[in-house]
Design an enzyme around this catalytic site. Structure first.
Site, mmCIF file in Angstrom:
data_model
loop_
_atom_site.group_PDB
_atom_site.id
_atom_site.type_symbol
_atom_site.label_atom_id
_atom_site.label_comp_id
_atom_site.label_asym_id
_atom_site.label_seq_id
_atom_site.Cartn_x
_atom_site.Cartn_y
_atom_site.Cartn_z
ATOM 1 N N SER A 1 0.863 -1.177 0.000
ATOM 2 C CA SER A 1 0.000 0.000 0.000
ATOM 3 C C SER A 1 0.905 1.234 0.000
ATOM 4 C CB SER A 1 -0.942 -0.032 1.201
ATOM 5 O OG SER A 1 -1.823 1.072 1.175
ATOM 6 N N TYR B 1 -4.944 8.280 -6.490
ATOM 7 C CA TYR B 1 -3.960 7.323 -5.964
ATOM 8 C C TYR B 1 -4.404 6.784 -4.604
ATOM 9 C CZ TYR B 1 0.520 5.585 -4.165
ATOM 10 O OH TYR B 1 1.523 4.817 -3.635
ATOM 11 N N LYS C 1 -5.312 2.952 -3.192
ATOM 12 C CA LYS C 1 -4.546 2.350 -2.107
ATOM 13 C C LYS C 1 -5.405 2.096 -0.856
ATOM 14 C CE LYS C 1 -0.414 1.989 -3.940
ATOM 15 N NZ LYS C 1 0.296 0.695 -4.036
#
Length: 348
Positions: free
Chosen positions: A195, A209, A213
């Site tokens: 992650s 993003y 994650k």
């Protein structure tokens, strides 16, 4: 009538007072210690899954994104630990260079697998050719920093496809053979997912993003429930900004505000991240933070996540409130930075 005491009697009296004072202090300290000790005993009973050790020597470790950066560092460290290593990435040329680098560093001949994690059929073929995996490290990732309003939808889809869907494709392809392998050997297996600190907290310019994650945590928490009976153990790795060739290019593209907010967090070396990550994987840790800030974030965001260590659970129970206060201080600083930046921009 007056009573007189001999010097010896007074001496004994003072000793008695001193001993009584010491006993009182000891009793008070023991009294204070009872609640933490009781809590530790309770946590030792409660924490799930149970502690586990996942050996690497002689076992098959597959690392995606293994041709450079953190992935190459992970593969090299695993090979140095005696593992049989496979690395998967898209670029066959870079894979060949990575295989050479691993051989020179460790003497181990890694297997190169060329596939795009966005293609489930290609991933399935690559993993079938590699054979059963004992430790799967889903390290692939892309990062295109930009404000959501101006970011192209294709870039957003690209990040989600690689970071999230690619992880689904890898796990789906590896899982049946992993389950058979643990039944045959009786040894625990691991699925580790890379992650990011951007998967623990949202930051300006990381909208797409962070979404890709953050989703990995939900995947890992739910999947751990599904595979714990198969002796397969999940880990989530949370590196900070790491000095890799890809990050050097990404940093140039980051919005100015992102750089202003992120500059307080120091960068890490890929080898350091790999060392910390592999150690956490071998101990079956669910959360693997890679620096002090990451540890703080892990405590602040632990929520309903699994926890194997009753000592770490103790820290989480007592530290969550404090970390929430620290988090509010960080948020104050970030929003203050954003306000000042916009004020300066509006004056220009």
């Amino acid at each position: 009538m007056s009573i007189s005491y001999s010097p010896y009697s007074l001496f004994l009296y003072r000793i008695d007072l001193h001993l009584f004072s010491m006993a009182s202090q000891l009793f008070f300290l023991l009294f204070l210690a009872i609640p933490p000790v009781v809590l530790l005993l309770l946590l030792a009973f409660l924490v799930r899954p149970r502690p586990v050790r996942i050996p690497l020597k002689g076992r098959h470790v597959l690392v995606t994104g293994g041709s450079s950066g953190i992935g190459l560092a992970l593969a090299t460290a695993a090979a140095a630990d005696g593992a049989r290593v496979s690395i998967l990435a898209r670029d066959a040329g870079r894979l060949a260079g990575a295989v050479d680098a691993i051989r020179l560093a460790t003497g181990v001949e890694a297997v190169a697998l060329s596939a795009d994690v966005r293609d489930p059929a290609a991933v399935a073929d690559a993993l079938a050719s590699a054979g059963p995996v004992d430790v799967l490290i889903c390290n692939q990732g892309v990062f295109v920093p930009q404000e959501l309003e101006t970011q192209d939808l294709e870039e957003i889809k690209f990040m989600v496809d690689v970071n999230l869907m690619g992880t689904f494709h890898l796990i789906k392809a590896a899982l049946p053979a992993m389950k058979r392998r643990t039944r045959e050997t009786g040894m625990p297996a691991s699925i580790a997912i890379m992650s990011s600190q951007g998967g623990q907290v949202g930051v300006y310019g990381y909208t797409a993003y962070s979404a890709s994650k953050f989703a990995l945590r939900g995947l890992a928490e739910a999947l751990q429930h599904e595979v714990i009976a198969d002796n397969i153990h999940l880990s989530l790795i949370f590196p900070s900004d790491t000095e890799t060739p890809g990050f050097a290019e990404e940093k140039k593209k980051r919005p100015e505000l992102t750089n202003l907010i992120a500059e307080s967090s120091g960068g890490m070396k890929a080898d350091d991240v790999a060392k910390i990550a592999l150690n956490g994987i071998k101990h079956g840790a669910f959360f693997i933070p890679c620096n002090f800030e990451g540890t703080m974030l892990s405590i602040a965001t632990c929520g309903l996540s699994p926890q194997r260590s009753y000592l770490m659970a103790f820290v989480e129970v007592f530290g969550a409130g404090l970390m929430r206060f620290v988090a509010l201080c960080f948020q104050w600083n970030w929003f203050n930075t954003i306000e000042k930046w916009h004020a300066k921009k509006n004056r220009c």
